[in-house]
Design a protein around this motif. Structure first.
Motif, mmCIF file in Angstrom:
data_model
loop_
_atom_site.group_PDB
_atom_site.id
_atom_site.type_symbol
_atom_site.label_atom_id
_atom_site.label_comp_id
_atom_site.label_asym_id
_atom_site.label_seq_id
_atom_site.Cartn_x
_atom_site.Cartn_y
_atom_site.Cartn_z
ATOM 1 N N ILE A 1 21.729 10.724 -1.248
ATOM 2 C CA ILE A 1 21.325 12.050 -1.716
ATOM 3 C C ILE A 1 22.274 12.564 -2.809
ATOM 4 O O ILE A 1 21.824 13.156 -3.793
ATOM 5 C CB ILE A 1 21.162 13.048 -0.542
ATOM 6 C CG1 ILE A 1 20.625 14.386 -1.037
ATOM 7 C CG2 ILE A 1 22.466 13.253 0.224
ATOM 8 C CD1 ILE A 1 19.228 14.329 -1.595
ATOM 9 N N THR B 1 17.052 20.525 6.767
ATOM 10 C CA THR B 1 17.327 19.153 6.336
ATOM 11 C C THR B 1 18.384 18.506 7.221
ATOM 12 O O THR B 1 18.339 17.305 7.474
ATOM 13 C CB THR B 1 17.812 19.101 4.869
ATOM 14 O OG1 THR B 1 18.956 19.932 4.726
ATOM 15 C CG2 THR B 1 16.729 19.575 3.924
ATOM 16 N N THR C 1 13.961 11.446 6.459
ATOM 17 C CA THR C 1 15.087 12.362 6.289
ATOM 18 C C THR C 1 15.419 12.557 4.798
ATOM 19 O O THR C 1 15.819 13.629 4.398
ATOM 20 C CB THR C 1 16.359 11.845 7.004
ATOM 21 O OG1 THR C 1 16.670 10.543 6.524
ATOM 22 C CG2 THR C 1 16.148 11.813 8.508
ATOM 23 N N LEU D 1 21.177 15.699 -12.398
ATOM 24 C CA LEU D 1 22.032 16.529 -13.264
ATOM 25 C C LEU D 1 22.295 15.843 -14.598
ATOM 26 O O LEU D 1 22.496 16.494 -15.618
ATOM 27 C CB LEU D 1 23.362 16.825 -12.566
ATOM 28 C CG LEU D 1 23.300 17.725 -11.327
ATOM 29 C CD1 LEU D 1 24.656 17.791 -10.632
ATOM 30 C CD2 LEU D 1 22.837 19.125 -11.702
ATOM 31 N N GLY E 1 18.355 27.934 5.991
ATOM 32 C CA GLY E 1 17.749 26.816 5.275
ATOM 33 C C GLY E 1 18.399 25.473 5.534
ATOM 34 O O GLY E 1 17.744 24.441 5.489
ATOM 35 N N LEU E 2 19.700 25.482 5.829
ATOM 36 C CA LEU E 2 20.408 24.207 5.986
ATOM 37 C C LEU E 2 19.824 23.364 7.111
ATOM 38 O O LEU E 2 19.678 22.145 6.995
ATOM 39 C CB LEU E 2 21.896 24.464 6.265
ATOM 40 C CG LEU E 2 22.746 23.212 6.470
ATOM 41 C CD1 LEU E 2 22.829 22.402 5.190
ATOM 42 C CD2 LEU E 2 24.146 23.572 6.949
ATOM 43 N N CYS F 1 27.698 20.840 0.455
ATOM 44 C CA CYS F 1 27.288 20.493 1.834
ATOM 45 C C CYS F 1 26.868 19.044 2.063
ATOM 46 O O CYS F 1 26.602 18.672 3.197
ATOM 47 C CB CYS F 1 26.193 21.441 2.299
ATOM 48 S SG CYS F 1 24.701 21.385 1.307
ATOM 49 N N PHE F 2 26.842 18.186 1.043
ATOM 50 C CA PHE F 2 26.391 16.804 1.262
ATOM 51 C C PHE F 2 27.342 15.989 2.145
ATOM 52 O O PHE F 2 26.989 14.902 2.602
ATOM 53 C CB PHE F 2 26.184 16.075 -0.071
ATOM 54 C CG PHE F 2 24.907 16.421 -0.784
ATOM 55 C CD1 PHE F 2 23.872 17.082 -0.147
ATOM 56 C CD2 PHE F 2 24.729 16.076 -2.121
ATOM 57 C CE1 PHE F 2 22.691 17.392 -0.815
ATOM 58 C CE2 PHE F 2 23.553 16.379 -2.806
ATOM 59 C CZ PHE F 2 22.537 17.042 -2.151
ATOM 60 N N ALA G 1 29.532 20.497 -9.605
ATOM 61 C CA ALA G 1 28.406 19.674 -9.161
ATOM 62 C C ALA G 1 28.479 18.210 -9.603
ATOM 63 O O ALA G 1 28.222 17.314 -8.809
ATOM 64 C CB ALA G 1 27.099 20.302 -9.619
ATOM 65 N N PRO H 1 12.771 15.186 2.598
ATOM 66 C CA PRO H 1 13.030 16.636 2.684
ATOM 67 C C PRO H 1 14.304 17.052 1.950
ATOM 68 O O PRO H 1 14.365 18.136 1.358
ATOM 69 C CB PRO H 1 13.180 16.879 4.195
ATOM 70 C CG PRO H 1 12.492 15.737 4.858
ATOM 71 C CD PRO H 1 12.611 14.566 3.924
ATOM 72 N N GLU H 2 15.305 16.215 1.959
ATOM 73 C CA GLU H 2 16.548 16.524 1.235
ATOM 74 C C GLU H 2 16.310 16.574 -0.266
ATOM 75 O O GLU H 2 16.795 17.472 -0.960
ATOM 76 C CB GLU H 2 17.602 15.456 1.518
ATOM 77 C CG GLU H 2 18.246 15.573 2.871
ATOM 78 C CD GLU H 2 19.519 14.744 2.885
ATOM 79 O OE1 GLU H 2 20.602 15.319 2.855
ATOM 80 O OE2 GLU H 2 19.411 13.490 2.905
ATOM 81 N N PHE I 1 14.376 19.659 -1.175
ATOM 82 C CA PHE I 1 15.120 20.920 -1.086
ATOM 83 C C PHE I 1 16.254 20.978 -2.112
ATOM 84 O O PHE I 1 16.396 21.956 -2.839
ATOM 85 C CB PHE I 1 15.688 21.084 0.329
ATOM 86 C CG PHE I 1 16.394 22.400 0.529
ATOM 87 C CD1 PHE I 1 15.667 23.548 0.810
ATOM 88 C CD2 PHE I 1 17.776 22.509 0.414
ATOM 89 C CE1 PHE I 1 16.299 24.773 0.974
ATOM 90 C CE2 PHE I 1 18.416 23.731 0.570
ATOM 91 C CZ PHE I 1 17.681 24.865 0.849
ATOM 92 N N PHE I 2 17.077 19.940 -2.172
ATOM 93 C CA PHE I 2 18.289 19.996 -2.999
ATOM 94 C C PHE I 2 18.055 19.552 -4.446
ATOM 95 O O PHE I 2 18.856 19.855 -5.314
ATOM 96 C CB PHE I 2 19.401 19.137 -2.383
ATOM 97 C CG PHE I 2 19.963 19.700 -1.108
ATOM 98 C CD1 PHE I 2 20.795 20.814 -1.137
ATOM 99 C CD2 PHE I 2 19.661 19.141 0.121
ATOM 100 C CE1 PHE I 2 21.318 21.345 0.026
ATOM 101 C CE2 PHE I 2 20.173 19.665 1.294
ATOM 102 C CZ PHE I 2 21.007 20.772 1.252
ATOM 103 N N GLY J 1 31.544 19.134 0.554
ATOM 104 C CA GLY J 1 30.883 18.237 -0.392
ATOM 105 C C GLY J 1 31.025 16.772 0.021
ATOM 106 O O GLY J 1 31.791 16.438 0.929
ATOM 107 N N LEU K 1 23.717 26.566 -0.398
ATOM 108 C CA LEU K 1 23.085 25.264 -0.215
ATOM 109 C C LEU K 1 22.845 24.520 -1.524
ATOM 110 O O LEU K 1 21.739 24.066 -1.811
ATOM 111 C CB LEU K 1 21.778 25.440 0.575
ATOM 112 C CG LEU K 1 21.979 26.105 1.946
ATOM 113 C CD1 LEU K 1 20.675 26.156 2.718
ATOM 114 C CD2 LEU K 1 23.066 25.400 2.757
#
Lengths: 304, 304
Positions: free
Chosen positions: A73, B99, A99, A81, B95-96, B69-70, B14, A102-103, A106-107, B39, B64
């Motif tokens: 992910i 996923t 899994t 990016l 929301g977290l 959060c990865f 990022a 959905p990641e 969302f991300f 991260g 998020l």
């Protein structure tokens, strides 16, 4: 010679350590990059090894333990990016998409490229990818969950033309492609100039087999027979042989036994347990059975 | 003095670089560890900083975006492999769980501990955690998506007893707790011995504010007023001020302006864009406005 080289990005096992990253490696075949497994932190090691994200189009995931796929992910997010537009294909066993999708949704909902997930059956050995340079075949492995290794086989390259001979016989351009592929040349007066006089043969096609994670399994031998390089997991030393069996892993010695029986040219050990501060014990045990053995290590580049 | 110290595990933004990890830090308050953001690769830097997984019970996630959060799933997976049994609480915006929970259920189904997700409202400043030593309050931030910072405020510590004076007045053990909390002592013949004669005061309670990611926002000033240390994002230099506004980030100079107006004691800059090979440009621009400024860096430990 055209590139066929392996970069080790991570060769630790499930519990991460300050010595090793979780599993990931990249095979560079003629400037196309093929990633195998993608543990957490893979994208960072990819950068450290100075590989180019734009050359990466296919990722092969052996099985769905976190130390082989938690880096996906983050890598996918970074490719977004960086403005990637071409599709990225992930070849894996069934289940990942439940899994991962959905990641991504969302991300990475603004990602300008598509992630395709192609599912293979890890129980049979079959070709799951093919282009002009290489074919990739699965290697059914023996682990706690469905798992396959990957055999990368370079295709036979065309012979190289000898410019002096092409000029000497005044061979027209339209004939050259056929000659490279193996044809003889017939002169206007019907004389045959054999292919071997006009060309030098390309090097033999190279092959690489990745086998991780797996318990000792002789069933893989026919598939990996004679490869130039075998990466075989060697999670444990002899003293932890029982633990290896229990957890679906191999000892270094078992990896070497497989390498010897499969008559491979070189063995690389990896997927090291966190319990050995010095992996040389693994190298020693394997080398007793199969001398041409090396240890994987982050940053190592092995040219085939 | 009892511990109140900050470990920087990652202070990049990022796009990951070989210079900085994505966001994560750990605040050690009297040997309890509080993680802020997580991260990719956080668990590895946690090990490199020689922190103890067993001391970590609460993780605070500001927002998020993946670079914050990865690393959660890898960390949770590792805690399971290490045999953790106590619950881990993740405090975050809504929301977290959509996923993260499917990932935990699939990859960590044998985990011997529970992961609780507690959702806060990032639009208001409110206490979301409290124990005997510390309270944690949210700081509404101005970013592209719902986002909050965190204010850690140590509670007033009890005074330290002076053993010689306790013996001199022959004070019974049952009275000691009250005296530590501020009571005077009354002797059998009714004489009052004031609290200040029996104790030395504890140091002043310490405070730390984490503000990342955020555009320049004076609204946070009343919440972070006078903190001992402010970590404020400084993604960009002056030359990229327009880009900062566009993306919901701050320049180093803006971070310093907030620090100055909020009268904080010290400013730490972080969340550095990948575009600056040398972050000293950010330090220089901030220091012109607020001299007591330092740059965050992986491995840095700041004692408050």
């Amino acid at each position: 010679m055209e590139k066929f080289e392996l970069d080790i990005l991570g060769c630790g096992s499930a519990t991460p350590t300050t010595l090793h990253n979780p599993s990931s490696q990249v095979l560079n075949i003629r400037e196309k990059l093929f990633m195998i497994d993608c543990g957490e932190g893979t994208q960072l090691q990819f950068r450290r090894n100075k590989l180019r994200f734009g050359r990466l189009n296919h990722i092969f995931i052996s099985h769905l333990h976190g130390d082989h796929c938690f880096g996906l992910i983050g890598l996918i997010s970074t490719l977004g990016l960086l403005g990637r537009t071409g599709a990225l294909v992930i070849h894996t066993v069934a289940g990942l998409e439940n899994t991962l999708r959905p990641e991504i949704d969302f991300f990475c909902k603004d990602n300008p490229f598509e992630v395709k997930v192609e599912v293979f059956n890890p129980k049979v050995s079959e070709v799951i990818y093919e282009d002009r340079s290489v074919s990739v075949k699965t290697i059914p492995l023996l682990h706690r969950i469905p798992c396959a290794g990957f055999l990368f086989q370079e295709k036979q390259k065309e012979a190289h033309l000898l410019p002096d001979m092409i000029r000497f016989y005044n061979i027209p351009v339209r004939e050259l492609a056929k000659i490279k592929q193996g044809a003889d040349f017939v002169t206007e007066d019907g004389k045959i100039v054999p292919h071997g006089r006009l060309t030098i043969p390309a090097g033999p096609p190279r092959s690489y087999a990745y086998c991780s994670d797996t318990a000792y399994s002789e069933k893989i031998i026919p598939v990996i027979e004679g490869v130039d390089l075998l990466y075989h997991e060697a999670t444990f030393a002899d003293t932890d042989k029982a633990r290896a069996k229990e957890t679906g892993h191999s000892t270094a010695r078992q990896a070497a036994q497989i390498a010897k029986m499969a008559n491979v040219k070189k063995l690389m050990l990896g997927h090291f347990s966190a319990r050995y501060p010095d992996n040389n014990i693994l190298l020693e045990e394997a080398s007793e059975v199969f001398p041409n053995t090396v240890l994987a290590n982050e940053g190592l580049r092995e040219k085939l």
